[in-house]
Structure formats: structure tokens, C-alpha cells
Design an enzyme around this catalytic site. Structure first.
Site, PDB file in Angstrom:
ATOM      1  N   ALA A   1      50.943 -12.871  33.520  1.00  0.00           N
ATOM      2  CA  ALA A   1      49.517 -12.667  33.762  1.00  0.00           C
ATOM      3  C   ALA A   1      48.683 -13.362  32.689  1.00  0.00           C
ATOM      4  CB  ALA A   1      49.197 -11.175  33.805  1.00  0.00           C
ATOM      5  N   TYR A   2      49.119 -13.275  31.454  1.00  0.00           N
ATOM      6  CA  TYR A   2      48.409 -13.944  30.368  1.00  0.00           C
ATOM      7  C   TYR A   2      48.437 -15.455  30.559  1.00  0.00           C
ATOM      8  CZ  TYR A   2      47.122 -15.412  25.657  1.00  0.00           C
ATOM      9  OH  TYR A   2      46.516 -16.014  24.579  1.00  0.00           O
ATOM     10  N   SER A   3      49.594 -15.975  30.976  1.00  0.00           N
ATOM     11  CA  SER A   3      49.708 -17.411  31.231  1.00  0.00           C
ATOM     12  C   SER A   3      48.755 -17.837  32.343  1.00  0.00           C
ATOM     13  CB  SER A   3      51.147 -17.765  31.604  1.00  0.00           C
ATOM     14  OG  SER A   3      52.040 -17.483  30.551  1.00  0.00           O
TER      15      SER A   3
ATOM     16  N   SER B   1      45.136 -17.858  31.119  1.00  0.00           N
ATOM     17  CA  SER B   1      44.870 -19.012  30.260  1.00  0.00           C
ATOM     18  C   SER B   1      44.766 -20.297  31.074  1.00  0.00           C
ATOM     19  CB  SER B   1      45.967 -19.149  29.201  1.00  0.00           C
ATOM     20  OG  SER B   1      45.701 -20.231  28.339  1.00  0.00           O
TER      21      SER B   1
END
Length: 212
Positions: A147-149, A152
């Protein structure tokens, strides 16, 4: 060779500026002569800066904070969209949707919300600088931080798109996508996880993430 900047008379906003990368950015801006406003959901005093409690996912909090700044100074010259939330280190299937919604909310939607309200102020004076803090995770994709990837990657694409929308003005929009930075945000994953990611178990070899 020391690189210096003269930002006297400039007004800057740094989201997530109370600690980590954001605090270092705020300090550099202050050292360069800028008037700095730190927006953070959990602000701590930073010498020389104005600190406001702002959740970047809440449009009304952004509006109220901007009103205070504009009352003091009618222009905003620099916006640093740095606020970030890493979330847990776990496989995507194990993620609670509420958790990845929060990750997307802070890291991507927060950039939308803040920029959506600051950009018109910059347009009125015809100039400004917007810097969005992304991560190499958005370019490479990092296991157990899906999710963070994704958030970003969204920040990177948004930056490219918005820069094209403002290319006929003196408003410049750029993205910085750092690799591993040893901050409190990153260390919340646990030292063993961080060390493994950096040294052995991450492809590419340099772990593609940042800590805000």
C-alpha cells in the site's frame, strides 16, 4: 563545497515537519531565511518555526491553517508535501483494508488535499515551488509494503501530471524519492526488519523507502 540558498522573504509550508525528514527540511529552510509553517498531526515546537496542528487528510483543518498564514502573509512561495505514514510491515493479504486506506489517505490523498488548496494561492501571484516527497518504493515496489508503494507511485505520477498543468506559469512541481533514511518512522518496523531489508532481503539491494 557547501550549497546555500537565499530564501529571505519567502513563506514555506512543510507538512509532517515536526520530526524526521520534515524537521530537517524545515531547519534547512529556516537557515536559508524563509518563514516556515510546520503542519503536523502531532506537532512539537521547532525553534524559529510556526507550528500548526493539521491532519492533511482533513480539508477543513487545511483551510483553517491556511487562513492564519494568509492573514499574516498573502503569499505562499514553497510547499513541501512531506507528511507520511508507513503502516505495518506485512503481506498485502494480511492487511486490514482500514489500514491501507489510511496509508493511501495520508501519503497520497493528503498531497491532493493540501495542494488543492495551496495551488490557487500560488496562481494568484503567478509563482511558487511545490515539492512532493515520494519514495523509491513508488518506483520499485517493496514487498510487505504494497500500500505504501502504491501511494508513493501515485505521488510520483501526480507530480508529473501537475507539473504539466503548471508549465505555462512560474510554478514548479517536483518530486523527491529517497532511499532508506534512518528515522523514527522507519524504526517503528523494528530494527531486525529494517536491517534485513537493507542488507539482505530487499531487491534492489538499496531498500526503496523513506521515513517522513
Amino acid at each position: 563545497m557547501t550549497v546555500t540558498y537565499e530564501l529571505g522573504g519567502k513563506t514555506a509550508i512543510v507538512t509532517g515537519g515536526a520530526r524526521g525528514i520534515g524537521k530537517a527540511i524545515a531547519a534547512q529552510l529556516l537557515n536559508s531565511g524563509a518563514e516556515v509553517w510546520i503542519w503536523d498531526a502531532d506537532p512539537t515546537p521547532v525553534d524559529g518555526a510556526h507550528c500548526q496542528t493539521v491532519d492533511v487528510t482533513k480539508a477543513h483543518q487545511i483551510k483553517d491553517a491556511l487562513a492564519e498564514i494568509v492573514a499574516d502573509n498573502s503569499r505562499i512561495d514553497i510547499l513541501i508535501n512531506n507528511a507520511g505514514y508507513l503502516g505495518d510491515y506485512r503481506g498485502f493479504e494480511a492487511f486490514d483494508p482500514i489500514e491501507w486506506q489510511r496509508i493511501i489517505g495520508v501519503n497520497l490523498i493528503g498531497v491532493f488535499e493540501v495542494t488543492h488548496q495551496v495551488l490557487p494561492i500560488m496562481r494568484k501571484v503567478g509563482r511558487g515551488r511545490i515539492i512532493n516527497m515520494g519514495s523509491l518504493a513508488g518506483k520499485e515496489g517493496l514487498p510487505n509494503l504494497a500500500a505504501y508503494s502504491a501511494a508513493s507511485a501515485g505521488v510520483i505520477a501526480f507530480t508529473k501530471a501537475l507539473s504539466r498543468e503548471t508549465c505555462d506559469t512560474d510554478i514548479r512541481v517536483n518530486c523527491v524519492a529517497p532511499g532508506p533514511i534512518d528515522t523514527e518512522l522507519i524504526r517503528r518496523l523494528g530494527n531486525d526488519v529494517v536491517d534485513d531489508m537493507i542488507h539482505d532481503k530487499c531487491q534492489p539491494a538499496q531498500a526503496p523507502w523513506r521515513g517522513g
